[in-house]
Design an enzyme around this catalytic site. Sequence first.
Site, PDB file in Angstrom:
ATOM      1  N   HIS A   1       0.817  -1.215   0.000  1.00 32.19           N
ATOM      2  CA  HIS A   1       0.000   0.000   0.000  1.00 32.19           C
ATOM      3  C   HIS A   1       0.861   1.280   0.000  1.00 32.19           C
ATOM      4  CE1 HIS A   1      -3.442  -2.542   1.210  1.00 32.19           C
ATOM      5  NE2 HIS A   1      -2.707  -2.997   2.200  1.00 32.19           N
TER       6      HIS A   1
HETATM    7  O1  RIB Z   1      -5.239  -0.059   4.730  1.00 30.58           O
HETATM    8  C1  RIB Z   1      -3.844  -0.062   4.521  1.00 30.58           C
HETATM    9  C2  RIB Z   1      -3.188   1.027   5.310  1.00 30.58           C
HETATM   10  O2  RIB Z   1      -3.423   0.820   6.699  1.00 30.58           O
HETATM   11  C3  RIB Z   1      -1.661   1.036   5.162  1.00 30.58           C
HETATM   12  O3  RIB Z   1      -1.189   2.337   5.317  1.00 30.58           O
HETATM   13  C4  RIB Z   1      -1.200   0.185   6.299  1.00 30.58           C
HETATM   14  O4  RIB Z   1       0.117   0.507   6.730  1.00 30.58           O
HETATM   15  C5  RIB Z   1      -2.178   0.601   7.361  1.00 30.58           C
HETATM   16  O5  RIB Z   1      -1.725   1.825   7.935  1.00 30.58           O
END
Ligand code: RIB
Length: 313
Positions: free
Chosen positions: A243
């Site tokens: 992500h």
């Molecule tokens: O949903 C994914 C996000 O939530 C990413 O930033 C992960 O690190 C968590 O913070």
Amino acid sequence: MAARKIIIDTDPGQDDAVAILLALASPAELEVLGITAVAGNVPLALTAKNARIICELAGKPDTKVFAGCDAPLTRKLVTAEHVHGKTGLDGPQLPAPQMPLQEQHAVDFIIDTLRAEDAGAVTLCALGPLTNIATALQRAPDIAPKIAEIVLMGGAYFEVGNITPTAEFNIYVDPEAAAVVFKCGTPLTVMPLDVTHKALTTAPRVQAFRDMGTEPGRMVAEWTDFFERFDKEKYGSEGAPLHDPCVIAWLLQPGLFSGRKVNVEIETQSALTLGMTVADWWGVTDRAENALFIGDVDAEGFFALLTERIGRF
Ligand code: RIB
Ligand code: CA
């Protein structure tokens, strides 16, 4: 061309760690003015510790790391140990950091830095819940027009939620903070699950990190090995979505991504859909187009960038 000045706001988290390594591996393009920790994946004491572990792993112990907000604006903190493990960086064993935490509160650092720098000089890279950034905007509304761009990992539309049926974790943890950020008028580039779920680690991609024969390469592989079990189980996917590195990759090679300028509003009232990013993808309202909502990525190109840069350590 001078390096782009950035502040990374983060809740490390294995994927945050890869994003921070990517930024620190790219000094010609990115000048990291500071890293501000926020409560999210794990409590603040751990995210502030993890941010320093990552800087030392990158061989950059002089990076300024600040602790910020330890809870959302109005709600109780929701964490994600079920994904990231108790420490937030489960997987490999890591030594405690030697580098100090900065005395100044992260929110004050964000405000002071934006006031001191020229308008449009600083980009905020948000990798966790938006509590620090929203608090800075509430305390100092004058900074909003000075921010070049806020690039954030958060939200979901066609991909739907990962922490509730409709909400992505970063937005869900602090929906009021997200509403402040999405209304602040600063140019927003959003990396939702719609695109991050296309940036999946696969065995060959993870092996490329292992084959580097370096500590950072080994760490990324072992973090991925741990982090991917949640998504593989839940989605039956081939690997873990990286992500947060999408935020930094956008700054380095925006051509890897494509999206649409749309209106995005945050649900802060409904218990059923709390934290949903309601994207007006088909322009059926007259609400202002406040966000570039990214939907696609050249995954091969993304991992080629990631591997080349992490391989520089
Ligand atoms: O949903 C994914 C996000 O939530 C990413 O930033 C992960 O690190 C968590 O913070
Ligand atoms: Ca994160």
